[in-house]
Design a protein around this motif. Structure first.
Motif, PDB file in Angstrom:
ATOM      1  N   TYR A   1      32.204  49.835  53.566  1.00  0.00           N
ATOM      2  CA  TYR A   1      33.350  48.949  53.788  1.00  0.00           C
ATOM      3  C   TYR A   1      34.064  49.240  55.101  1.00  0.00           C
ATOM      4  CZ  TYR A   1      32.679  47.538  48.967  1.00  0.00           C
ATOM      5  OH  TYR A   1      32.137  47.043  47.810  1.00  0.00           O
TER       6      TYR A   1
ATOM      7  N   THR B   1      43.711  35.854  49.954  1.00  0.00           N
ATOM      8  CA  THR B   1      44.435  37.123  50.137  1.00  0.00           C
ATOM      9  C   THR B   1      44.620  37.867  48.819  1.00  0.00           C
ATOM     10  OG1 THR B   1      45.627  36.144  52.005  1.00  0.00           O
ATOM     11  CG2 THR B   1      46.530  38.160  51.066  1.00  0.00           C
TER      12      THR B   1
ATOM     13  N   ARG C   1      41.361  39.338  47.719  1.00  0.00           N
ATOM     14  CA  ARG C   1      40.992  40.449  48.612  1.00  0.00           C
ATOM     15  C   ARG C   1      41.802  41.699  48.279  1.00  0.00           C
ATOM     16  NH1 ARG C   1      41.356  37.904  53.058  1.00  0.00           N
ATOM     17  NH2 ARG C   1      43.446  38.529  53.720  1.00  0.00           N
ATOM     18  N   ASN C   2      43.097  41.535  48.031  1.00  0.00           N
ATOM     19  CA  ASN C   2      43.944  42.682  47.671  1.00  0.00           C
ATOM     20  C   ASN C   2      43.509  43.304  46.346  1.00  0.00           C
ATOM     21  OD1 ASN C   2      45.441  42.421  50.003  1.00  0.00           O
ATOM     22  ND2 ASN C   2      47.036  41.170  49.048  1.00  0.00           N
TER      23      ASN C   2
ATOM     24  N   GLU D   1      34.545  38.066  54.067  1.00  0.00           N
ATOM     25  CA  GLU D   1      33.846  37.656  52.853  1.00  0.00           C
ATOM     26  C   GLU D   1      34.783  37.103  51.781  1.00  0.00           C
ATOM     27  OE1 GLU D   1      30.956  40.186  51.208  1.00  0.00           O
ATOM     28  OE2 GLU D   1      29.920  40.563  53.107  1.00  0.00           O
ATOM     29  N   ILE D   2      36.017  37.595  51.734  1.00  0.00           N
ATOM     30  CA  ILE D   2      36.984  37.116  50.732  1.00  0.00           C
ATOM     31  C   ILE D   2      38.174  36.530  51.472  1.00  0.00           C
ATOM     32  CG2 ILE D   2      38.359  37.730  48.710  1.00  0.00           C
ATOM     33  CD1 ILE D   2      36.545  40.116  48.254  1.00  0.00           C
ATOM     34  N   LYS D   3      38.235  35.223  51.566  1.00  0.00           N
ATOM     35  CA  LYS D   3      39.298  34.555  52.319  1.00  0.00           C
ATOM     36  C   LYS D   3      40.621  34.556  51.572  1.00  0.00           C
ATOM     37  CE  LYS D   3      36.531  33.443  55.701  1.00  0.00           C
ATOM     38  NZ  LYS D   3      36.661  34.103  57.011  1.00  0.00           N
TER      39      LYS D   3
ATOM     40  N   LEU E   1      35.527  42.760  54.084  1.00  0.00           N
ATOM     41  CA  LEU E   1      36.266  42.014  53.059  1.00  0.00           C
ATOM     42  C   LEU E   1      37.079  40.873  53.656  1.00  0.00           C
ATOM     43  CD1 LEU E   1      37.515  44.861  50.689  1.00  0.00           C
ATOM     44  CD2 LEU E   1      35.535  43.383  50.423  1.00  0.00           C
ATOM     45  N   ASN E   2      37.545  41.044  54.902  1.00  0.00           N
ATOM     46  CA  ASN E   2      38.357  39.995  55.531  1.00  0.00           C
ATOM     47  C   ASN E   2      37.562  38.714  55.744  1.00  0.00           C
ATOM     48  OD1 ASN E   2      40.784  41.453  55.754  1.00  0.00           O
ATOM     49  ND2 ASN E   2      40.019  42.527  57.546  1.00  0.00           N
TER      50      ASN E   2
ATOM     51  N   LYS F   1      40.465  43.351  45.227  1.00  0.00           N
ATOM     52  CA  LYS F   1      39.244  44.095  45.523  1.00  0.00           C
ATOM     53  C   LYS F   1      39.559  45.422  46.199  1.00  0.00           C
ATOM     54  CE  LYS F   1      34.766  44.584  45.778  1.00  0.00           C
ATOM     55  NZ  LYS F   1      33.934  44.774  44.562  1.00  0.00           N
TER      56      LYS F   1
END
Length: 553
Positions: free
Chosen positions: A59, A105, A108-109, A101-103, A98-99, A111
């Motif tokens: 990551y 917010t 993402r948080n 791949e997961i738009k 992650l920024n 994860k």
């Protein structure tokens, strides 16, 4: 013309031959001074013997990652490329941003929180470049999966008292070990056995939970009733943890013979015990454990004293006087809790963060034939020794430090002993003694680690949340020190037959640019780098043209 054709055919044949040989004989050449692209033999063996696929998700990546972390990211990628060469199709890795791949917010948080709970806390990095300050949230770790098991490994590790550049460089040096040790833990077929004595210590189990939780991922842990066990056969190592009762001669003999037969041992021992007596101070007395002669025979003497470290110590809350009608409680440096930040030359402690200790005494090495002694943990040079028995007063904490009183110098509190030990009971077991048949006077190769602080592997317990605190956590400062890593490295060194821990010896020299010269002479060096190569090319062109004219004139 004929000669040229022959030369071409020969060159082509050599090229084809080399390619054929390369398919059968693999080799790589590392031309760096430090061997930074060379994998240790133990890691190679580990990777070549994988029986199933290992998946690694890293990551530590991103488009706006700062330059220092980009270098660490590249080091991880280079190391994994090397792993892929020796592990083949069993090594699979990818870098996860992650920024990108997961738009969402919120998702993402979530994860990031999930990864943090697995043991990789995010790091907020402030980067200054061209007068601009930017903040970047990084996840400096990797999650490694093997079959139905996974381990999260932190890749940003180093001594927090070093500069940021040095910490990143220390992390660079440790990449191979962090990844290889995680793979080793996941692929273990049989765990080594460590015995912990249930006798001789009144330490509550809740204060051992963090250590047990860290060790049980890698080893099989067994409680041992030493008094009722005829031998310690079947164990690979024993841990003598914070004893407070004197060992009997019978049990001491069992420990001695276990070591003579190649068993490994770790001693976390307090030579002095501290008891609260009055408001004025604590009473420190000698902790009689009946182990002094055993350790002395092996090459160590525990001194009956306490170390006061004026330079490196933790702080505790103390009442320093009234503030109006209320007590004025503040954090005050408590010199009896040294923070150990001076280490010996060993993979056990290389690039380790500071270690949190409480009421620690000094130890000395003594002559023991054939035993190699390596100091591991040392205090700062500004120390003072308090011999037991005596009263530890509180009033010194409010006084100004007088450096002239701290002249005891650097004190060793942890040492590694390696070699063939001689039994304490040599020439003491008579032929008609029932133990004579199995008695061993001279041992096989073994290793012992002795630390003169029983609290290094002990965790505190939070009564409010009814849960153990992390090993090495200082509840007053909120810092977590490297006690857990030290304990893991200790047993890894003692029990690692493959030698993966040798990867911690890797050295990558930091070669920073002169920032002052870079700022003041920037344009000069830019011109040099642009103009000089062009001038050289022009000169080569003129020289080549001149030679051709002379040759074919």
């Amino acid at each position: 013309m004929k000669n040229k054709i022959v030369q071409f055919v020969i060159a082509l044949g050599l090229l084809i031959g080399l390619n054929i040989l390369a398919n059968y004989y693999f080799f790589r050449l590392d031309l760096t001074e430090e061997g930074r692209y060379t994998i240790s033999p133990a890691t190679k063996s580990l990777l070549e013997n994988l029986e199933d696929d290992v998946t690694i998700k890293v990551y530590l990546t991103g488009n706006d990652i700062p330059a220092g972390f980009k270098r660490l990211e590249n080091a991880v990628k280079e190391t994994l490329d090397e792993f892929k060469i020796y592990g083949g199709s069993h090594i699979n890795f990818r870098f996860v941003d992650l920024n990108s791949e997961i738009k969402d917010t919120k998702l993402r948080n979530q994860k990031i929180l999930e990864i943090a709970q697995k043991g990789i806390p995010p790091t907020n990095v402030v980067n200054s470049e061209d007068g601009k300050r930017t903040q970047t949230l990084l996840i400096p770790g990797a999650i490694i999966t093997y079959q139905d098991k996974e381990i999260a490994t932190l890749l940003l590790k180093g001594n927090k008292m070093s500069s940021p550049q040095e910490i990143l460089n220390q992390s660079y040096e440790g990449v191979e070990y962090q990844l290889a040790s995680a793979i080793k833990a996941l692929t273990l077929q049989e765990k080594k056995k460590i015995g912990f004595f249930t006798n001789y210590s009144s330490l509550p189990e809740v204060n051992q939970l963090s250590m047990i939780g860290a060790l049980k991922r890698f080893y099989a842990l067994y409680p041992v009733d030493l008094r009722n066990s005829p031998t310690l056969d079947g164990l690979d190592a024993i841990c003598i943890l914070k004893p407070d009762q004197a060992f009997s001669e019978e049990d001491k003999y069992k420990i001695d013979q276990f070591i003579m037969n190649g068993g490994k041992a770790v001693f976390f021992i307090d030579a002095v015990k501290v008891d609260s007596t009055a408001r004025e101070g604590n009473l420190c007395t000698i902790n009689n454990l009946n182990l002094d002669d055993l350790l002395f025979k092996y090459g160590v003497r525990l001194n009956h004293n306490l170390i006061k470290d004026a330079q490196m110590c933790a702080a505790i809350p103390m009442d320093i006087g009234n503030f109006g009608d209320k007590s004025n409680i503040q954090l005050v440096p408590w010199q009896y809790f040294p923070l150990i930040n001076t280490f010996g030359k060993s993979p056990i402690v290389k690039n380790l963060d500071a270690i949190y200790t409480k009421y620690v005494g000094s130890l000395d090495t003594v002559r023991a034939v054939g035993i190699e002694k390596t100091p591991l943990l040392m205090t700062s040079q500004y120390t003072q020794l308090l011999n037991a028995p005596s009263i530890m007063t509180y009033n010194f904490a409010n006084k100004e430090l007088d450096a002239s009183q701290y002249k005891a110098g650097v004190q060793t509190i942890g040492v590694l002993l390696e070699g063939k030990f001689e039994s304490l009971y040599k020439n003491r077991i008579l032929p008609n003694d029932p133990r004579a048949k199995t008695f061993k006077a001279d041992g096989t190769n073994s290793k012992i680690i002795v630390c003169s602080d029983g609290d290094i592997p002990v965790n505190d317990f939070d009564q409010k949340i009814n849960a153990p605190l992390p090993l090495g956590f200082d509840r007053f400062s909120g810092n977590t020190f490297a006690n857990r890593d030290f304990v893991l490295n200790t047993f890894d060194y003692l029990l690692d037959d493959n030698g993966v821990i040798a990867a911690r010896n890797k050295v990558v020299t930091l070669r920073p640019l002169d920032k002052s010269a870079l700022q003041n002479e920037r344009e000069y060096w830019q011109v040099i780098n642009l103009v000089i190569p062009l001038v050289i090319l022009v000169l080569i062109g003129f020289l080549r043209n001149y030679i051709r004219k002379r040759k074919f004139a």
